[in-house]
Scaffold this motif. Structure first.
Motif, PDB file in Angstrom:
ATOM      1  N   ILE A 112       0.836  -1.205   0.000  1.00 43.29           N
ATOM      2  CA  ILE A 112       0.000   0.000   0.000  1.00 43.29           C
ATOM      3  C   ILE A 112       0.870   1.254   0.000  1.00 43.29           C
ATOM      4  O   ILE A 112       0.607   2.211  -0.738  1.00 43.29           O
ATOM      5  N   ARG A 113       1.910   1.263   0.818  1.00 42.30           N
ATOM      6  CA  ARG A 113       2.785   2.433   0.874  1.00 42.30           C
ATOM      7  C   ARG A 113       3.441   2.688  -0.483  1.00 42.30           C
ATOM      8  O   ARG A 113       3.474   3.834  -0.960  1.00 42.30           O
ATOM      9  N   THR A 114       3.941   1.647  -1.119  1.00 39.95           N
ATOM     10  CA  THR A 114       4.568   1.801  -2.433  1.00 39.95           C
ATOM     11  C   THR A 114       3.546   2.281  -3.467  1.00 39.95           C
ATOM     12  O   THR A 114       3.833   3.161  -4.281  1.00 39.95           O
ATOM     13  N   PHE A 115       2.347   1.714  -3.427  1.00 37.32           N
ATOM     14  CA  PHE A 115       1.314   2.077  -4.397  1.00 37.32           C
ATOM     15  C   PHE A 115       0.930   3.549  -4.244  1.00 37.32           C
ATOM     16  O   PHE A 115       0.754   4.263  -5.239  1.00 37.32           O
ATOM     17  N   ARG A 116       0.817   4.017  -3.008  1.00 38.24           N
ATOM     18  CA  ARG A 116       0.402   5.404  -2.779  1.00 38.24           C
ATOM     19  C   ARG A 116       1.496   6.405  -3.138  1.00 38.24           C
ATOM     20  O   ARG A 116       1.207   7.585  -3.300  1.00 38.24           O
ATOM     21  N   HIS A 118       2.818   6.379  -5.963  1.00 36.79           N
ATOM     22  CA  HIS A 118       2.482   6.647  -7.365  1.00 36.79           C
ATOM     23  C   HIS A 118       1.030   7.082  -7.535  1.00 36.79           C
ATOM     24  O   HIS A 118       0.707   7.811  -8.475  1.00 36.79           O
ATOM     25  N   VAL A 119       0.155   6.634  -6.631  1.00 36.33           N
ATOM     26  CA  VAL A 119      -1.276   6.981  -6.698  1.00 36.33           C
ATOM     27  C   VAL A 119      -1.706   7.499  -5.324  1.00 36.33           C
ATOM     28  O   VAL A 119      -2.321   6.776  -4.535  1.00 36.33           O
ATOM     29  N   PRO A 120      -1.375   8.758  -5.009  1.00 34.80           N
ATOM     30  CA  PRO A 120      -1.645   9.277  -3.658  1.00 34.80           C
ATOM     31  C   PRO A 120      -3.118   9.269  -3.269  1.00 34.80           C
ATOM     32  O   PRO A 120      -3.450   9.211  -2.073  1.00 34.80           O
ATOM     33  N   ARG A 121      -4.017   9.338  -4.253  1.00 35.40           N
ATOM     34  CA  ARG A 121      -5.449   9.425  -3.943  1.00 35.40           C
ATOM     35  C   ARG A 121      -6.109   8.053  -3.804  1.00 35.40           C
ATOM     36  O   ARG A 121      -7.324   7.961  -3.655  1.00 35.40           O
ATOM     37  N   ALA A 122      -5.316   6.999  -3.830  1.00 34.97           N
ATOM     38  CA  ALA A 122      -5.877   5.655  -3.729  1.00 34.97           C
ATOM     39  C   ALA A 122      -6.406   5.398  -2.322  1.00 34.97           C
ATOM     40  O   ALA A 122      -5.753   5.704  -1.323  1.00 34.97           O
ATOM     41  N   GLY A 123      -7.611   4.833  -2.253  1.00 36.98           N
ATOM     42  CA  GLY A 123      -8.173   4.387  -0.985  1.00 36.98           C
ATOM     43  C   GLY A 123      -8.168   2.865  -0.936  1.00 36.98           C
ATOM     44  O   GLY A 123      -8.157   2.199  -1.968  1.00 36.98           O
ATOM     45  N   PHE A 124      -8.171   2.310   0.258  1.00 39.43           N
ATOM     46  CA  PHE A 124      -8.146   0.855   0.425  1.00 39.43           C
ATOM     47  C   PHE A 124      -9.203   0.430   1.418  1.00 39.43           C
ATOM     48  O   PHE A 124      -9.272   0.958   2.530  1.00 39.43           O
ATOM     49  N   GLN A 125     -10.031  -0.515   0.999  1.00 43.04           N
ATOM     50  CA  GLN A 125     -11.008  -1.146   1.886  1.00 43.04           C
ATOM     51  C   GLN A 125     -10.528  -2.582   2.089  1.00 43.04           C
ATOM     52  O   GLN A 125     -10.578  -3.405   1.185  1.00 43.04           O
ATOM     53  N   ILE A 126     -10.040  -2.868   3.301  1.00 39.66           N
ATOM     54  CA  ILE A 126      -9.403  -4.145   3.594  1.00 39.66           C
ATOM     55  C   ILE A 126     -10.319  -4.994   4.461  1.00 39.66           C
ATOM     56  O   ILE A 126     -10.801  -4.538   5.500  1.00 39.66           O
ATOM     57  N   ARG A 127     -10.563  -6.226   4.026  1.00 42.37           N
ATOM     58  CA  ARG A 127     -11.305  -7.205   4.823  1.00 42.37           C
ATOM     59  C   ARG A 127     -10.366  -8.383   5.073  1.00 42.37           C
ATOM     60  O   ARG A 127     -10.141  -9.202   4.188  1.00 42.37           O
ATOM     61  N   ASP A 128      -9.751  -8.450   6.260  1.00 49.17           N
ATOM     62  CA  ASP A 128      -8.874  -9.565   6.571  1.00 49.17           C
ATOM     63  C   ASP A 128      -9.687 -10.663   7.242  1.00 49.17           C
ATOM     64  O   ASP A 128     -10.412 -10.416   8.202  1.00 49.17           O
TER      65      ASP A 128
END
Length: 294
Positions: A112-116, A118-128
């Motif tokens: 997630i850190r690496t992805f953001r 390049h895509v700072p506006r990315a949101g993540f909905q995580i279901r573990d």
């Protein structure tokens, strides 16, 4: 009334410029084309919006009353278009991911850190969740992609990537097994086991491997989550078997992990999506990063 974005933008631009020639230049249109757009808007509204002669353009009373309304509509519509383009281009949006707790606590934060970056506006909905729940969430489209464990036999799912987790024995540093470099299956019979509950992907692998080796061992506790299993081992209730990537193991200074000398103690993992479903562009970009890292 059928208003479109071009006509509203033309009206606001002419009103601000006070001149058809200047407005046409700003809109990169010919003056006749701009005149046609204004005429269509007036026909849709049912009223003249500008009084014009060869030297000047002035808003009519109706035009003055409509200007703030249409300006606000133009701002809203342009904002929607920007957001829509951002979603389509994958520079904003939400990645809906279901995954095993092992993955969520180990690899995922760095991804997630690496992805953001390049895509700072990315949101993540995580279901573990455990593997069966991950599969269910993706099948029911409550998550777009899932990282699950075990063999994927659900025909409604498409496997995007296959991997594996090596399982290890986790025990206190003071435990007799801690002195061994590798653990044989028969060594496990010398201590009670704390195994994740039936139905979890790790337990399925362990049960299958033990059955193949002809071993029946003492199971002292059966928690659902690895963190609970680690806590029980720390409390002296036995030893556990977990994936080598489990961060719960690495975070325990008083516990050690030892490899099992049996190739059957490997958990298959898979990145899956619902078959036939088009993923959001931002999710596709995240998958590309996942595959490069995998």
């Amino acid at each position: 009334m059928d208003l479109n974005l071009r006509e509203i933008r033309a009206f606001v631009t002419v009103a601000d410029a006070g001149n058809f020639t200047r407005a046409a230049a700003q809109l990169h249109l010919s003056q006749p084309a701009l005149t046609v757009q204004i005429r269509r808007l007036e026909e849709n509204v049912g009223a003249r919006l500008f009084d014009r002669n060869s030297r000047s353009v002035a808003l009519t009373q109706t035009g003055r009353e409509l200007l703030p309304l249409l300006r606000r509509s133009l701002d809203d519509m342009e904002r929607v278009l920007r957001d829509a383009r951002a979603l389509g281009e994958g520079v904003s949006g939400t990645v809906r991911l279901a995954c095993l707790p092992t993955f969520a606590a180990s690899v995922l934060p760095d991804l997630i850190r690496t992805f953001r970056e390049h895509v700072p506006r990315a949101g993540f909905q995580i279901r573990d969740a455990v593997a069966s729940t991950v599969v269910e969430l993706v099948r029911n489209e409550e998550a777009d992609i899932g990282v699950t464990g075990g063999d994927v036999i659900d025909a409604s799912l498409e496997v995007l990537h296959s991997g594996s987790d090596r399982l290890v024995v986790v025990c206190p540093k003071t435990h007799p097994l801690a002195r061994k470099k590798r653990i044989a299956v028969v060594d496990l019979a010398r201590s009670p086991l704390v195994l994740t509950a039936s139905g979890t992907s790790v337990r399925t692998v362990v049960d299958t491997a033990l059955a193949a080796a002809g071993c029946t061992l003492e199971v002292a506790c059966e928690p659902t989550y690895m963190m609970t299993a680690v806590a029980m081992v720390r409390g002296g209730l036995g030893v556990t078997i977990l994936p080598a990537t489990a961060r719960e193991v690495l975070a325990e200074p008083d516990l050690v992990a030892r490899p099992i000398d049996d190739p059957a103690f490997v958990r298959a993992t898979a990145l899956v999506k619902k078959r036939g479903r088009t993923l959001p562009r931002i999710t596709e970009a995240f998958i590309e990063l996942f595959l490069r890292r995998a």
